[in-house]
Enzyme design. Structure first.
Site, PDB file in Angstrom:
ATOM      1  CB  CYS A 138      -4.706 -80.091 -11.257  1.00  0.00           C
ATOM      2  SG  CYS A 138      -5.568 -79.777  -9.694  1.00  0.00           S
ATOM      3  CB  SER A 147     -12.771 -73.541  -6.241  1.00  0.00           C
ATOM      4  OG  SER A 147     -11.913 -72.751  -7.031  1.00  0.00           O
ATOM      5  CD  GLU A 167      -2.562 -73.588 -20.514  1.00  0.00           C
ATOM      6  OE1 GLU A 167      -2.762 -74.420 -21.396  1.00  0.00           O
ATOM      7  OE2 GLU A 167      -3.479 -72.947 -19.967  1.00  0.00           O
ATOM      8  CB  CYS A 211      -3.976 -66.133 -14.537  1.00  0.00           C
ATOM      9  SG  CYS A 211      -4.635 -67.727 -14.013  1.00  0.00           S
ATOM     10  CB  CYS A 262     -11.106 -78.281 -14.110  1.00  0.00           C
ATOM     11  SG  CYS A 262      -9.469 -77.524 -14.207  1.00  0.00           S
ATOM     12  CB  CYS A 277      -8.165 -73.150 -16.875  1.00  0.00           C
ATOM     13  SG  CYS A 277      -9.451 -72.000 -16.401  1.00  0.00           S
ATOM     14  CB  CYS A 330     -12.794 -79.899 -10.650  1.00  0.00           C
ATOM     15  SG  CYS A 330     -12.076 -79.498  -9.031  1.00  0.00           S
TER      16      CYS A 330
HETATM   17  N1  SAH Z   1      -7.019 -75.381  -7.828  1.00  0.00           N
HETATM   18  C1  SAH Z   1      -7.368 -74.018  -7.559  1.00  0.00           C
HETATM   19  C2  SAH Z   1      -6.860 -73.017  -8.574  1.00  0.00           C
HETATM   20  C3  SAH Z   1      -6.936 -73.336 -10.042  1.00  0.00           C
HETATM   21  S1  SAH Z   1      -8.475 -73.263 -10.862  1.00  0.00           S
HETATM   22  C4  SAH Z   1      -8.872 -73.910  -7.440  1.00  0.00           C
HETATM   23  O1  SAH Z   1      -9.572 -74.852  -7.745  1.00  0.00           O
HETATM   24  O2  SAH Z   1      -9.356 -72.876  -6.990  1.00  0.00           O
HETATM   25  C5  SAH Z   1      -8.990 -71.591 -10.860  1.00  0.00           C
HETATM   26  C6  SAH Z   1     -10.490 -71.444 -11.067  1.00  0.00           C
HETATM   27  O3  SAH Z   1     -10.877 -71.734 -12.423  1.00  0.00           O
HETATM   28  C7  SAH Z   1     -11.268 -72.395 -10.182  1.00  0.00           C
HETATM   29  O4  SAH Z   1     -12.334 -71.742  -9.553  1.00  0.00           O
HETATM   30  C8  SAH Z   1     -11.723 -73.419 -11.191  1.00  0.00           C
HETATM   31  O5  SAH Z   1     -12.820 -74.130 -10.725  1.00  0.00           O
HETATM   32  C9  SAH Z   1     -12.015 -72.577 -12.404  1.00  0.00           C
HETATM   33  N2  SAH Z   1     -12.169 -73.339 -13.646  1.00  0.00           N
HETATM   34  C10 SAH Z   1     -11.599 -74.510 -13.973  1.00  0.00           C
HETATM   35  N3  SAH Z   1     -12.001 -74.920 -15.187  1.00  0.00           N
HETATM   36  C11 SAH Z   1     -12.858 -73.989 -15.663  1.00  0.00           C
HETATM   37  C12 SAH Z   1     -13.603 -73.842 -16.874  1.00  0.00           C
HETATM   38  N4  SAH Z   1     -13.545 -74.738 -17.852  1.00  0.00           N
HETATM   39  N5  SAH Z   1     -14.381 -72.753 -17.007  1.00  0.00           N
HETATM   40  C13 SAH Z   1     -14.437 -71.817 -16.031  1.00  0.00           C
HETATM   41  N6  SAH Z   1     -13.739 -71.897 -14.883  1.00  0.00           N
HETATM   42  C14 SAH Z   1     -12.971 -72.973 -14.681  1.00  0.00           C
END
Ligand code: SAH
Length: 362
Positions: free
Chosen positions: A112, A226, A92, A105, A119, A345, A116
């Site tokens: 991934c 993050s 995406e 973005c 996510c 995301c 987390c």
């Molecule tokens: N792996 C990298 C970049 C991708 S995620 C990282 O972790 O920074 C980009 C951002 O979106 C990260 O801060 C992640 O924690 C956040 N993110 C992921 N899922 C989310 C969600 N459901 N709601 C809000 N932010 C989210």
């Protein structure tokens, strides 16, 4: 036999291609500009190359951007792209217009591996690293589809609607280091995409060896980390990577990172209702970051049925931000965008995967 894609090839890679066919070095520079500055869609379009050379190149090479499988437009102008790659993997990218700028973005991995807890991309799992052509192709596609309108109100005031790029889509850019840095070089190069360094932000959980390497790269973007928790215990519960790279070390490495002129390191903090959004969390975070040249970006959780957390209350978001601000920490709150089109995301990719599974069921 399928032809080799010139798009995604580095400056040095193009130099090698032209040396091999016995062409002068300036041809490689011309092609580089066609690929990344003017973003030609074919070799035939490269008008300052002799016709015979174009024909010869076309026998072995082509210009191919990743294929857009679906576009979804939100009422707020957010546009989400689902790309289908050669091996069927889907990724995406998102276009986010604002009053005075627009942001793309982009993803760096299909899926991934970090898992987390909040996510969707992590929940869906990991497929593979993206290649430079697949990373750069997201940017090229979104830029091509959004030229500045002739009727734009600020059209005559220099770059009226500048591009920002955030590597905040699917995947962890620092786990795909080589392709990410190859892409950064082309994006930041004035002869390539020409994006100013402070307008390109790489977001990472803090893969320490790779972060140290990035800090020494000439093609260096702005940095977002993050964090998502004020202490290691809570962070470990949300982000398994804490076991490997502890947040104390990650914060130290981020504070040492040489940000581009005009930039500053951002700490991203996803607010999860009742989990990490209390006053005590805000105070602990403020103690860690007060007095530093950083900012905190609070991200209210983008909830989805598969995510086992809820969004924070608006009051909790305000109170959290106020506590940081009172402690002298610069803070911003990310506005939710494109919720009507599953722009959180990973959502579009998941919806497609679920639909594919449903139709392939006997
Ligand atoms: N792996 C990298 C970049 C991708 S995620 C990282 O972790 O920074 C980009 C951002 O979106 C990260 O801060 C992640 O924690 C956040 N993110 C992921 N899922 C989310 C969600 N459901 N709601 C809000 N932010 C989210």
């Amino acid at each position: 036999m399928s032809r080799t894609n010139l798009f995604g090839t580095s400056r040095d890679g193009l130099a090698a291609v032209f040396a091999e066919v016995g062409e002068p070095a300036f041809r490689a520079k011309q092609v580089y500009a066609w690929l990344y500055h003017r973003r030609a869609r074919s070799i035939a379009a490269m008008a300052n190359l002799p016709k015979a050379l174009r024909t010869a190149l076309e026998e072995r090479y082509e210009v191919r951007w990743p294929e857009v499988q679906e576009r979804a437009l939100s009422f707020d102008g957010t546009r989400k792209y689902l790309f289908r790659l050669d091996d069927g993997a889907t990724i995406e990218a998102v276009y986010l217009p604002e009053d005075d700028r627009r942001t793309i973005c982009i993803s760096t991995q299909a899926g991934c591996p970090l898992k987390c807890a909040f996510c969707l991309t992590g929940i869906a799992g990991y497929k593979r690293n993206l290649k430079p052509a697949e990373i750069l192709g997201q940017v090229a596609t979104v830029m091509e589809e959004h030229p500045v309108a002739a009727t734009h109100p600020h059209r005559d005031e220099g770059d009226p609607f500048p591009w920002n790029i955030v590597m905040m889509g699917m995947g962890e850019p620092l786990l795909n280091y080589d392709a990410t840095v190859a892409s950064l070089r082309v994006l930041l190069d004035p002869d390539g995409f020409g994006v100013p360094a402070r307008k390109l932000t790489l977001s990472t959980v803090g893969i320490l060896p790779a972060l140290e390497k990035l800090a020494a790269e000439p093609a260096r973007p702005n940095l977002a980390i993050s964090l998502h928790a004020p202490d290691p215990g809570l962070r470990r519960a949300l982000m398994p990577i804490e076991e490997k790279y502890a947040m104390g070390d990650v914060v130290d490495a981020a504070l040492r990172y040489p940000v581009p002129r005009g930039g500053r390191v951002t700490f991203e903090y996803v607010l999860l209702g009742g989990v990490n959004d209390q006053a005590a969390h805000a105070r602990a975070l403020a103690r860690r970051l007060a007095g530093r040249h950083v900012k905190v970006n609070l991200i209210p959780l983008n909830p989805a049925p598969d995510i086992p957390f809820r969004a924070p209350s608006p009051e909790a978001v305000d109170a959290f931000g106020a506590l940081l601000a009172e402690a002298g920490v610069r803070v911003s709150v990310r506005r939710a965008r494109g919720q009507d089109i599953l722009a959180a995301c990973g959502q579009l990719h998941l919806k497609k995967a679920a639909a594919a599974a449903a139709t392939s069921r006997p």
